[in-house]
Design an enzyme around this catalytic site. Structure first.
Site, PDB file in Angstrom:
ATOM      1  N   GLU A  72       0.884  -1.171   0.000  1.00 53.21           N
ATOM      2  CA  GLU A  72       0.000   0.000   0.000  1.00 53.21           C
ATOM      3  C   GLU A  72       0.917   1.214   0.000  1.00 53.21           C
ATOM      4  OE1 GLU A  72      -2.544  -1.766   2.858  1.00 53.21           O
ATOM      5  OE2 GLU A  72      -1.383  -1.078   4.563  1.00 53.21           O
ATOM      6  N   GLU A  83       3.281   8.253  10.020  1.00 56.59           N
ATOM      7  CA  GLU A  83       1.918   7.996  10.490  1.00 56.59           C
ATOM      8  C   GLU A  83       1.918   7.025  11.661  1.00 56.59           C
ATOM      9  OE1 GLU A  83      -0.557   5.027   8.262  1.00 56.59           O
ATOM     10  OE2 GLU A  83      -1.698   6.836   7.778  1.00 56.59           O
ATOM     11  N   ASN A 204      12.779   6.643   0.159  1.00 57.11           N
ATOM     12  CA  ASN A 204      11.607   7.294  -0.428  1.00 57.11           C
ATOM     13  C   ASN A 204      11.121   6.463  -1.599  1.00 57.11           C
ATOM     14  OD1 ASN A 204       9.580   9.179  -0.652  1.00 57.11           O
ATOM     15  ND2 ASN A 204      10.949  10.938  -0.718  1.00 57.11           N
ATOM     16  N   ASN A 254       8.223  15.209   4.274  1.00 60.05           N
ATOM     17  CA  ASN A 254       7.358  15.141   5.449  1.00 60.05           C
ATOM     18  C   ASN A 254       5.903  15.019   5.035  1.00 60.05           C
ATOM     19  OD1 ASN A 254       5.553  17.359   7.179  1.00 60.05           O
ATOM     20  ND2 ASN A 254       6.582  15.822   8.402  1.00 60.05           N
ATOM     21  N   ASP A 257       0.170  15.381   7.744  1.00 59.88           N
ATOM     22  CA  ASP A 257      -0.883  14.895   8.644  1.00 59.88           C
ATOM     23  C   ASP A 257      -0.301  14.128   9.820  1.00 59.88           C
ATOM     24  OD1 ASP A 257      -0.195  12.565   7.081  1.00 59.88           O
ATOM     25  OD2 ASP A 257      -2.089  11.662   7.725  1.00 59.88           O
ATOM     26  N   TYR A 298       6.675  25.994  -4.793  1.00 55.12           N
ATOM     27  CA  TYR A 298       7.800  26.884  -5.102  1.00 55.12           C
ATOM     28  C   TYR A 298       7.573  28.297  -4.560  1.00 55.12           C
ATOM     29  CZ  TYR A 298       9.330  23.074  -8.062  1.00 55.12           C
ATOM     30  OH  TYR A 298       9.745  21.844  -8.514  1.00 55.12           O
ATOM     31  N   TRP A 325       0.019  18.428   1.035  1.00 57.62           N
ATOM     32  CA  TRP A 325       0.294  16.995   1.106  1.00 57.62           C
ATOM     33  C   TRP A 325       1.658  16.699   1.709  1.00 57.62           C
ATOM     34  CZ3 TRP A 325      -3.194  13.302   0.529  1.00 57.62           C
ATOM     35  CH2 TRP A 325      -2.774  11.984   0.356  1.00 57.62           C
ATOM     36  N   TYR A 423     -10.368  30.659  -1.811  1.00 58.92           N
ATOM     37  CA  TYR A 423      -9.259  31.608  -1.657  1.00 58.92           C
ATOM     38  C   TYR A 423      -8.343  31.561  -2.886  1.00 58.92           C
ATOM     39  CZ  TYR A 423     -10.599  32.628   3.153  1.00 58.92           C
ATOM     40  OH  TYR A 423     -11.282  33.036   4.275  1.00 58.92           O
ATOM     41  N   TRP A 714      -0.985   1.076  12.920  1.00 59.46           N
ATOM     42  CA  TRP A 714      -1.839   2.259  13.075  1.00 59.46           C
ATOM     43  C   TRP A 714      -3.293   1.858  13.295  1.00 59.46           C
ATOM     44  CZ3 TRP A 714      -6.076   3.504  10.200  1.00 59.46           C
ATOM     45  CH2 TRP A 714      -6.217   2.910   8.940  1.00 59.46           C
TER      46      TRP A 714
END
Length: 985
Positions: A72, A83, A204, A254, A257, A298, A325, A423, A714
């Site tokens: 996943e 998380e 990563n 990072n 959330d 940016y 995100w 906005y 989790w």
């Protein structure tokens, strides 16, 4: 399925066990009336911490799941995520609430700080970061095949407004955030380059646009010295394209959330009685840096790209004030590594917002306002903006739609005509990723709405029932609960068709509507929640809460019932907080609150039927696991490199890529990229299923798809804390009886000249501390002092004598054991070397009336002994010409930008040519200045935060004629704060 092996232990029993790394003994709790929910929380805590369960590594790190063959977001079970760490904090908070033992919370934070928050050594060149040029632009693309993306710099990066104040607040800009993905057991084989003593390794995966699924990623090291990957390029050339070979580098990402959830957990710890400022301050610091998650990728001005022509931001105008995100940062390695960069993200997903963290970090009642001067206001704005965001995204039925972007297609393209805006950001139904669509999973509803329900409860509890923020939190939660409860089932199974659509009693698909009636069948002991959502339409353009009229054009279709344990836990907590909030607001539960409370209780009772002794888990059918074998992982032609598992990719089994997707290369399979996966004990099961059940033409499993029972860390924490929160909020239980304090931790002693300074961490519940001293290790000790603070200076000591100290904590119920002993030997202070220092000065800008002061310096040691630069300060005197807050920038320093800092000092009495001075000082990394040497060039720049102009023409230290380095007495030098060279005005 009722697991008869599960033994429910009464809370009055001690649940003791061995405590290796990552585990801890489960304390006993004494209470006069203990609920089943409280009992089950401690039973699950014991299961999670039991080494036999397999949730933690040897280094004490929580795995993503006990099982290894899982794909996943983390593509292997023994990876972990930020998380998982954030959930660990929450687990320990509620354990502390039940037992009064907060040491496990502190140990969890220590582990997080050690392994998944990159420390100073893991981000070695961050001090070279230039906030006026954060990063070089590269466009995002819809398909992985379009990568690598060329670094074009087409759009100049805006100005980073946070770096200066973070450096001023913390002495450096080393980012205090978690990297999102950790290879816990070094399964990928890259190794931890910058922390070689750690097994756990920063890696990563996702790097190639919105369509890149977990099946199409190429795992790579976050510390890339080009040992792996393509020779002289490493892995970077898969993702970005330059005119020359990419440099060796480190880089971290990072997930906002997760860090926000860690802050949220610490808020609840504080509310439930935890008071150790050491760790609360760590949460504040994390929140300080988490503001980078508010910024456009940016640093482009928000909304400026609506027409396809973005404008570089000049500060806070590049902030969405939403949780994007991700945020990323990195820099160079090796001899040419004197550079660093930082980016935010342009896409904000509703599932990543955290209104509880925003409240905690902005409101004095929240108690976690960070130290930086603008942080509290930023988070206050963010709290309002997030609540508006949820209101704007709530569908007609009550579900929350996707989010918004400041960069259409990830390339700052013009918004399509008629796109709704928030906005000046554009609505998107699936922000960030599309395979699968990012807002289709029901878990992306329960995670954030639990937090909105928490805020509704927090505000109601403190009596704020009339503010706009309260109204938005209540309205959003109430409408969401009304929608979601119609698709939640206990002791019955919903009826659906073959495509997963819910059916009514007449057998018709339920495609929308409110107060729907789903047909069901009796199924004793089961629970069911939705899995997927389908979206249509868009919200109305946002014009503020006062003008909000609902979203009659935004709709959701709810589909695919499942038994998802993690989602169940967060859903129960959302219902529980909502129910408790209605009581806090009205004095008793409302009718909807009663329904939510009853549904929570029923779901919790049903879930316990699925506890198998390791945790609560259900069997999952994994239809997508055929993708282990399909060739879809793109590698461009000409790229070939080694992985940490020893294989070369793309490898001989690669197939040509699909040119319609924009690439020219080959495809490899998941297993081609990760050959160690075939050694997994469950691999043969999946392979056999694929070969004997999967029809490659129809892409259907004809004899059943693979089935797995997963114990995700989790999701187990979500369930455990659901029991605890229900007990705490509905039953009124969980508070541990008061006890004597634990022994203080982190006792430290610093020797001075005939004195010793002692500090230690606050012990929960302590009313006073007793300091004891001995000249022999182990005692006997004599009492030195009893104090209420957590610091003490002992001046009754003799130089060159070794002393041994302990401390204990006391309250009305008793005194703790002694702390761990520390030793120290006070000595006479050495006379620091002052050398024979002079300042060389060069003017950096001869325009005396612009909005900055630029000056360059070199400090030369003409003496015969080395001088420690930590003791040296340089002053530059000037007039401010309109008193405003100011910012210091070190644009370049040969010794490293991060080793140069400065403060602004206002003179008590202005003098000719000066009412302020800039005092430049040096960090430990600057080292010492040897005889006959100079510091190398130091380029400084000062500006006012409102960018108003200075008038330098009459400034004491300014000389526009000095265009090359010249001795300049009007930039005086100080050693240990004593003037050693130069003139003061």
């Amino acid at each position: 399925m009722v697991m008869s092996a599960v033994l429910v232990l009464p809370l009055t029993m001690g649940l003791a066990q061995a405590s290796p790394a990552g585990a801890s003994a489960v304390k006993s709790v004494t209470a006069s009336a203990v609920s089943s929910e409280a009992t089950r929380f401690l039973q699950m805590y014991k299961q999670l911490k039991d080494p036999a369960s397999g949730y933690f590594s040897k280094e004490g790190i929580p795995y993503h799941s006990v099982e290894t063959l899982i794909s996943e977001a983390p593509d292997y079970g023994h990876l972990t995520t930020s998380e998982a760490y954030s959930y660990w904090m929450w687990l320990e908070v509620l354990y502390g609430h039940y037992t009064g033992d907060w040491s496990n919370l502190e140990s969890a934070w220590d582990n997080m700080e050690k392994y998944i928050i990159p420390g100073k050594e893991a981000q070695p060149t961050m001090g070279n970061y230039n906030p006026n040029s954060p990063a070089t632009y590269a466009a995002e693309y819809s398909q992985p095949d379009a990568y690598p993306a060329r670094l074009t710099g087409q759009y100049a990066g805006g100005k980073d407004p946070l770096d200066s104040e973070l450096k001023s607040t913390y002495g450096n800009n080393q980012t205090y955030l978690m990297h999102w993905l950790l290879d816990v057991d070094n399964w990928y084989g890259f190794g931890n380059l910058l922390n070689p003593s750690h097994t756990a390794t920063y890696i990563n995966t996702f790097q190639r646009g919105e369509q890149e699924s977990v099946w199409e990623t190429i795992p790579h090291p976050s510390q890339d010295n080009q040992k792996f990957g393509k020779p002289n390029q490493g892995f970077m050339s898969l993702f970005t394209k330059e005119d020359k070979n990419p440099a060796p580098q480190w880089r971290y990402t990072n997930a906002t959330d997760a860090d926000a959830r860690a802050v949220q957990a610490m808020y609840w710890a504080k509310e439930l009685g935890y008071d150790n400022e050491v760790y609360l301050n760590k949460a504040k610091k994390m929140g300080d840096y988490l503001r980078y998650g508010m910024y456009d990728k940016y640093f482009q001005k928000i909304g400026s790209a609506a027409n396809g022509s973005p404008t570089s931001g000049s500060g806070k105008d590049a902030s969405q004030y939403l949780m994007a995100w991700y945020t990323s940062w990195g820099g160079g390695l090796g001899q040419e590594g004197n550079w660093a960069w930082r980016i935010g993200a342009s896409h904000a997903h509703q599932g990543y917002q955290n209104v509880v963290a925003a409240y905690a970090l902005s409101d004095k009642n929240g108690g976690l306002v960070p130290k930086s001067p603008t942080a509290g206001q930023d988070w206050s704005t963010s709290l309002q903006r997030q609540l508006e965001f949820y209101t704007w995204l709530q569908s007609d039925e009550g579900a929350i739609a996707g989010g918004a972007t400041n960069s259409w297609d990830g390339a700052y393209k013009a918004y399509p005509a008629g796109t709704s805006t928030f906005y000046n950001m554009a609505y998107v139904s699936a922000p960030v990723y599309h395979d699968p669509p990012s807002n289709n999973w029901f878990g992306m509803q329960t995670w954030p709405m639990e937090r909105v329900a928490e805020l509704y409860y927090i505000l109601a509890k403190k009596g704020d029932t009339s503010s706009e923020q309260f109204k938005m939190a209540k309205q959003a939660t109430e409408k969401w609960v009304k929608w979601s409860k119609d698709y939640a089932f206990v002791n019955e199974r919903p009826v659906t068709d073959a495509q997963g659509y819910y059916l009514d009693a007449q057998g018709k698909r339920i495609l929308s509507g409110k107060n729907v009636k789903v047909a069901t069948k009796k199924a004793q002991g089961e629970f069911w929640l939705p899995s997927n959502l389908e979206w249509s339409g868009q919200p109305d353009k946002w014009n503020g809460f006062a003008k909000y009229k609902g979203n009659s054009g935004l709709h959701v279709v709810t589909k695919n019932p499942v038994q998802d344990v993690g989602v169940l836990g967060s859903y129960v907590k959302a219902l529980t907080f909502f129910a408790a909030a209605t009581k806090a607001e009205n004095g008793d539960f409302t009718e909807l609150g009663k329904e939510a409370k009853g549904l929570s209780k029923s779901l919790l009772d049903a879930a316990w039927n699925y506890n198998d002794g390791v945790g609560i888990a259900t069997k999952e059918t994994r239809d997508e696991y055929y993708r282990y074998f399909t060739k879809e992982n793109y590698i461009p032609n000409g790229w070939s490199g080694k992985t940490g598992q020893g294989n070369t990719i793309p490898g001989k089994d690669a197939v040509p890529s699909d040119p319609s997707k924009g690439g020219n290369g080959t495809y490899s399979s998941y297993a081609d990229i990760r050959p160690n996966i075939v050694k997994d004990p469950m691999w043969s099961y999946v392979k056999d299923k694929y070969e004997n059940s999967f029809n490659k033409e129809t892409k259907k499993w004809e004899n059943g798809a693979p089935e797995f029972t997963y114990h995700r860390f989790w999701s187990q924490v979500d369930m455990a804390t659901a029991y605890a929160e229900y007990d705490r909020l509905i039953n009124g239980g969980g508070t541990a009886e008061p006890t004597a304090p634990k022994a203080p931790k982190n006792l430290k002693a610093t020797g001075g000249d005939a004195e010793v300074t002692l500090t230690w961490s606050k012990a929960t519940g302590a009313e006073s501390y007793t300091l004891k001293r001995s000249t022999t290790s182990g005692g006997p000790y004599e009492t030195v002092a009893t104090v209420t603070d957590v610091t003490y200076k002992d001046t009754n000591v003799v130089n060159d004598t070794a002393y041994y100290y302990v401390t204990s904590a006391t309250n009305s119920l008793g005194t703790s054991e002694d702390s761990q002993e520390v030793s120290v030997t006070p000595t006479a202070a050495p006379v620091p070397a002052t050398g024979d220092l002079v300042t060389l000065y060069r003017v950096g800008d001869t325009n005396a009336g612009d909005n900055h002061i630029r000056s360059s310096f070199r400090i030369v040691n003409k003496g015969e002994e080395a001088v420690d630069l930590q003791n040296v300060k340089l002053r530059y005197y000037y007039t401010i010409d309109g008193d405003k807050a100011q910012e210091f920038h070190c644009d370049y320093a040969q010794m490293g930008n991060g080793n140069v800092k400065a403060q602004f000092v206002k003179l008590d009495t202005p003098v000719a040519g000066a009412d302020y001075y800039m005092e430049v000082s040096f960090g430990p990394g600057a080292g010492s200045l040897a005889p006959g040497q100079d510091t190398g060039e130091i380029q400084t720049r000062v500006n006012k935060t409102d960018w108003s102009n200075y008038n330098e023409s009459d400034d004491f230290s300014y000389d526009p004629t000095k265009s090359s380095y010249t001795e300049w007495e009007k930039a005086p030098l100080y050693v240990n704060d004593k003037l050693v060279w130069g003139l003061q005005p």
